[in-house]
Structures are given as C-alpha cells and as structure tokens.
Design an enzyme around this catalytic site. Structure first.
Site, PDB file in Angstrom:
ATOM      1  N   ARG A  69      -0.212  -3.833   6.731  1.00 10.70           N
ATOM      2  CA  ARG A  69      -1.081  -3.998   7.909  1.00 10.70           C
ATOM      3  C   ARG A  69      -2.500  -3.502   7.662  1.00 10.70           C
ATOM      4  O   ARG A  69      -3.452  -3.983   8.269  1.00 10.70           O
ATOM      5  CB  ARG A  69      -0.494  -3.226   9.092  1.00 10.70           C
TER       6      ARG A  69
ATOM      7  N   GLU B  93      19.130  17.291  -8.868  1.00 10.91           N
ATOM      8  CA  GLU B  93      17.668  17.248  -8.724  1.00 10.91           C
ATOM      9  C   GLU B  93      17.153  18.663  -8.510  1.00 10.91           C
ATOM     10  O   GLU B  93      17.856  19.501  -7.926  1.00 10.91           O
ATOM     11  CB  GLU B  93      17.276  16.403  -7.509  1.00 10.91           C
TER      12      GLU B  93
ATOM     13  N   HIS C   9      24.036   5.184  -5.569  1.00  9.75           N
ATOM     14  CA  HIS C   9      23.839   5.438  -7.002  1.00  9.75           C
ATOM     15  C   HIS C   9      25.113   5.928  -7.702  1.00  9.75           C
ATOM     16  O   HIS C   9      25.523   5.391  -8.731  1.00  9.75           O
ATOM     17  CB  HIS C   9      22.737   6.470  -7.222  1.00  9.75           C
TER      18      HIS C   9
ATOM     19  N   THR D 247       0.833  -1.212   0.000  1.00  4.15           N
ATOM     20  CA  THR D 247       0.000   0.000   0.000  1.00  4.15           C
ATOM     21  C   THR D 247       0.865   1.258   0.000  1.00  4.15           C
ATOM     22  O   THR D 247       0.340   2.365   0.022  1.00  4.15           O
ATOM     23  CB  THR D 247      -0.893   0.041   1.266  1.00  4.15           C
TER      24      THR D 247
ATOM     25  N   ASP E 104       4.084   4.103  -0.902  1.00  2.27           N
ATOM     26  CA  ASP E 104       4.377   5.021  -2.002  1.00  2.27           C
ATOM     27  C   ASP E 104       5.139   4.336  -3.146  1.00  2.27           C
ATOM     28  O   ASP E 104       4.784   4.466  -4.317  1.00  2.27           O
ATOM     29  CB  ASP E 104       5.209   6.182  -1.422  1.00  2.27           C
ATOM     30  N   LEU E 105       6.174   3.585  -2.800  1.00  2.07           N
ATOM     31  CA  LEU E 105       6.993   2.959  -3.847  1.00  2.07           C
ATOM     32  C   LEU E 105       6.177   1.940  -4.646  1.00  2.07           C
ATOM     33  O   LEU E 105       6.280   1.880  -5.880  1.00  2.07           O
ATOM     34  CB  LEU E 105       8.219   2.281  -3.232  1.00  2.07           C
TER      35      LEU E 105
ATOM     36  N   LYS F 250      20.199  18.631  -4.214  1.00  6.34           N
ATOM     37  CA  LYS F 250      18.773  18.943  -4.365  1.00  6.34           C
ATOM     38  C   LYS F 250      18.609  20.419  -4.667  1.00  6.34           C
ATOM     39  O   LYS F 250      19.489  21.220  -4.374  1.00  6.34           O
ATOM     40  CB  LYS F 250      18.036  18.596  -3.068  1.00  6.34           C
TER      41      LYS F 250
END
Ligand code: NAP
Length: 489
Positions: free
Chosen positions: A51, A217, A241, A19, A21-22, A336
């Site tokens: 859950r 980003e 990364h 359930t 986000d990913l 960022k």
C-alpha cells in the site's frame, strides 16, 4: 568443483508485501543472489506491491538498501547490481481495495510466460489477493501463487484457507512455503537415504533406537510477541517445520522423486502418528536473565502478557504406528532463548547385539547426525580402534558425509533455502512445498494436543535463558533411559 547453474526461463514475479520484512530480508536478497549466479535472466520482471505510496525509483532505492543490509555476503559489482535493479518496478496496491489492480493487470497482459504471485503478507489477506487476481484475469493456468506460514492456526482455519484458495487456483498452482525444505542438507538427507544401499536396510525399528529432532534458537520472541503469544512453539514450529523434517526421516521411499510421489509418502507418515500423551510433553517459558532483565526479559514480559500460558519451548515424544517404525520413539524439541542456535536431526542406532571386546574397551552407538544450521552437514559416528599401542580401546569418530572439501564447495556456492524455493516456483516444481492435505493432516494431529492443554489449564514450566529448556524435558528422556543430544553451536 563449481556447481552447475541452469538459468530459469524468463518470468514475472509479483511480491505482495514487497516492502515488508520478509521481502527485504529473504526474498529480494535471494533473487539477487540467483541473478548474480546467472540463474535469473535479465528480461525477468520483479514487481514489488504494497500500500505504501512509492514510485519505482523509490522502491529500487529501498531494495538497494535492503541488499546492502541483508545481502552483504553477495559478491557482485555495481554494474550487476544496477542490472538487477533495472528488472524491478513497484505498484502501490491495496489487497482489500481497488488501488493499483488495473495497472497490475495491464502490466501482466499477454506475455505468455510464468507469472508468480508471492503472498508475503498477513494470511488474513490471502483470500483478498486470490479473489482480486481472479477478478482481474491474472489467475490463469500459467500463474502460480506462493503462500507463507502460518497456514492456519488450527485444522478448521487451515481447511477454510485451503477452500478459499481452491476457489481461484488449482492445487498445482499453490506453493505453500516451508523454508526448512529448501535447505541443502534436507535434500541431501533424501539423497543419502534413497541414493545409497547402505542405510535403507537399517532404517527401521529393528535397528534404530530412537530419533531426535531439535530446533533450538537463542533469540526471544522479539517484535513478534503479539503473533507468537497466540501461536506458541507448537503452532509456530512443530506443526510445520519439525513435522516436515519428521516426515522426510520416516517416510517410505517414494516411487519417484516427483512432487506427488514424495508428498503422498509424507502424508502417510503424518496420518500414522500416534496421539501424544500428556506425560510425553514438556512445555516451558523462559525466565528473565538475572541482572540483565532489560535486554533479556522473561517471555511474559516480552509478549506483555503477565499471565500468558503460551509455550516458548516444547519437547515431546511421539510414535509412528506402521510396520517400519512401531516401537521407535521420535523425540521433537524446539525452543527460544536456548543455549545455542542449532537445528539437528539425529538417528541413534541400537547397540550391536553382542560385544566381542572387553568391557573396558568402550562401546559406542552409531549416530547419524543431519545438521541444518549452523554449519549444514551430515556426519555418521562410527566406532574404530583408538590408534596406537595399549590394546583394543574403541572410540567414536565422525565420518563427514558433507564432503564439502572434497567437492570444493565453498561459501560462493551457497544457495539459501528461499532462493532455491523461488527458483522451484518458477520451474513449476512442487516437490519441496507442502500440499493442502499434508497441512490439514498436521493440524489434525496438533489440535488435540493444544486442546488438551487448554482443557487442563496447563501452565508451561519456567526455564533459564541459555539452558536446554525446563527440567521436565530432561526428565522425560531420563524416564526412557535416554538423553537429549547437547545443543551446541
Ligand atoms: P511485514 O513486515 O509486516 O510486512 C507486511 C507487508 O504487507 C508490507 O509490505 C505491507 O506493506 C504489506 N501490506 C499490509 N497490508 C496490505 C494490504 N492491505 N495490501 C497490500 N499490502 C499490504 O510482514 P513480514 O514479516 O514481511 O511477513 C509477511 C508474511 O510472511 C507473513 O505471513 C508472515 O507470517 C510470513 N513470514 C515472515 C517471516 C519473516 O521472517 N519476516 C518468516 C516466515 C513467515 P504496506 O503497509 O505498505 O501495505
């Protein structure tokens, strides 16, 4: 040219954190895209697990909404969508409790096919999940687990996590995801390097002046402030990364394109990295956008930590102490709220030893640029004569090695990194996944750098939103007589 789609064998995939986000943003849309492409057989089963108290119909509705939001680009009719949803079910399972485990074990009994368990949950739950999978008889030799980043926050925690997983699963069953390795261009980089005679003889300190790896980003820390402030750019991006990209650029040709041969070579690169000197590092933290502080707050406001010393930007210079690369600097940079969203590896070759042309003809270096996002592609800058009369003037033109047009590759052939990696899991191909010793070696290099900042109470320098980072970063390059490639969208 239409790419060949080879279906995978039927499989059962359990997504713990189904359930989250990913799962909604990447894993489920990725599976749907592969289903629409004919690669996922309709008798495969996908089980969402978390859950939250849901039944399978409720979960399918959630998946439908996730696909509407995050899979808008997927061209598929309603019938195909329903076919995909039919493969999906849901079980309410608590990683730390007993709820749902007996039902899951019953569902998985005796199918005799690949069983994959995707741990799309906090790493704090990895051990609980692995332990319960074994307890309920699901950690057999046909099963494999997929684990997400972050894999530890330092060497000690990564070792502990590796040891925990190793109690229940063999290394051959553990798939540590770094989605950068699933990108088409990253694999194309290996094809270009090892499928051509042209580049390899030049791929060393004698001909390469330096290498730049930038992952810029435009987003801020968003809702991840609590996690990010404990991690920073070094742990969140460089240790995994950027390190992986560095390995693919610098590694020796593996004897074969197989998982252990490739990962052995990557490991040797990490182990050959020099420690980074303090003056070869520039750390930064973004300021608020003047006049728009509400929407673009400073890093410290975004993480709600007024005295935070965590970096949202880092640039550093490192060397690889081996025969191939001794003397060639590798510059890594990520941050960022920078000027543009752009991930690029650039190999800058040396000048020709002597120019036969007049001084005012111009002189250019060959630059090989591997762009990961946006607009994935590889270009090589070559020097040619400027067309037309007016004597010999040299210009630099890009040779496009993506050949997208020539190959007729368009958006419909697009394979996202996650979907490629998930199909690799089903096929049992670990080439594009990090091995435990690689992750540990990367932390062994990263830890002393972070410990140095902590010992010196190092404070990152402020930088403007929409810039290329703090001036320290530009200065570091200028001292070496070089400059960063412009960050462009
Ligand atoms: P998230 O949105 O917070 O989702 C967490 C999921 O875990 C939810 O489905 C949650 O559902 C479930 N969960 C929490 N506690 C549980 C328990 N005790 N037993 C069973 N399920 C439990 O997190 P996420 O963003 O999807 O991230 C998942 C993992 O991927 C994390 O390790 C993260 O670092 C990594 N990752 C995420 C991204 C990204 O873009 N989101 C990128 C790279 C890596 P319930 O509350 O219903 O249990």
């Amino acid at each position: 040219m239409v790419s060949r789609v080879i279906p995978v064998d039927p499989f059962d995939l359990v997504i713990f954190g189904g359930t989250g986000d990913l799962a909604r943003r990447k894993i489920l849309p990725g599976l749907f895209r592969r289903f629409c492409a004919g690669q996922v057989p309709s008798d495969a089963r996908i089980v969402g697990a978390a859950r939250t108290d849901l039944d399978s119909d409720g979960y399918r509705q959630m998946v439908r909404e996730a696909l509407a939001e995050f899979g808008r680009d997927i061209a598929c009719d309603e019938g195909t969508l329903n076919g995909f949803l039919d493969m999906i079910q849901y079980l309410a399972i608590d990683a730390r409790g007993e709820t749902g485990w007996a039902e899951l074990a019953e569902l998985m009994v005796g199918k005799g096919r690949v069983e994959a368990f995707y741990f799309s949950v906090s790493p704090a739950l990895f051990g609980d999940l692995a332990e319960r999978l074994q307890h309920w008889g699901m950690a057999d030799e046909d099963s494999r687990i997929v684990v997400e980043k972050p894999f530890g926050h330092d060497l000690a925690s990564a070792k502990e996590l590796n040891a925990t997983l190793a109690r229940y699963f063999d290394e051959k069953q553990i798939y540590r995801i770094d989605h950068y390795l699933g990108k088409e261009t990253v694999q194309n980089l290996m094809a270009v390097r090892f499928g051509n005679m042209l580049f390899e003889p030049l791929w060393n300190a004698q001909y390469v002046d330096h290498v730049q790896i930038t992952v810029a980003e435009t987003v801020g820390v968003g809702g991840r402030g609590e996690y990010y402030d404990k991690a920073g750019a070094m742990r969140d991006m460089v240790q995994n990364h950027l390190m992986q990209l560095l390995c693919l650029i610098a590694m020796e040709p593996p004897a074969r394109f197989d998982p252990d041969a490739v990962r052995d070579e990557k490991l040797k690169v990490i182990r050959s990295l020099d420690p980074v000197l303090p003056h070869h590092i520039a750390r930064g933290q973004y300021d608020a956008m003047p006049g728009n502080e509400a929407e673009m707050p400073s890093y410290r406001e975004a993480v709600d930590h007024p005295r935070s010393r965590t970096e949202s930007f880092i640039a550093l210079k490192t060397h690889i102490s081996n025969w191939r690369w001794a003397g060639t600097p590798f510059y890594l940079r990520t941050g960022k709220r920078m000027a543009a969203r752009s991930s690029e590896i650039t190999v800058i070759f040396k000048d020709t030893p002597h120019s036969i042309f007049a001084e005012d003809a111009g002189r250019h270096r060959n630059v090989l640029s591997i762009r990961l996002q946006p607009n994935e592609g590889i270009t090589l800058g070559v020097t040619i004569k400027e067309p037309g009369p007016g004597g010999m003037r040299l210009i630099d033109v890009p040779l496009d090695m993506t050949f997208a047009e020539a190959l007729g590759v368009d958006g419909s052939d697009h394979v996202d990194a996650y979907e490629r990696l998930i199909t690799d899991v089903i096929r049992g191909n670990q080439t594009l996944f990090m091995r435990g010793d690689e992750v540990e070696a990367a932390w062994a290099w990263t830890d002393p750098i972070i410990e140095g900042w902590e010992a010196r109470h190092d404070v990152p320098k402020p930088y403007d939103i929409g810039s290329d980072g703090p001036t320290d970063s530009t200065e570091m390059m200028r001292r070496d007589g070089r400059e960063w490639r412009k960050v462009t969208p």
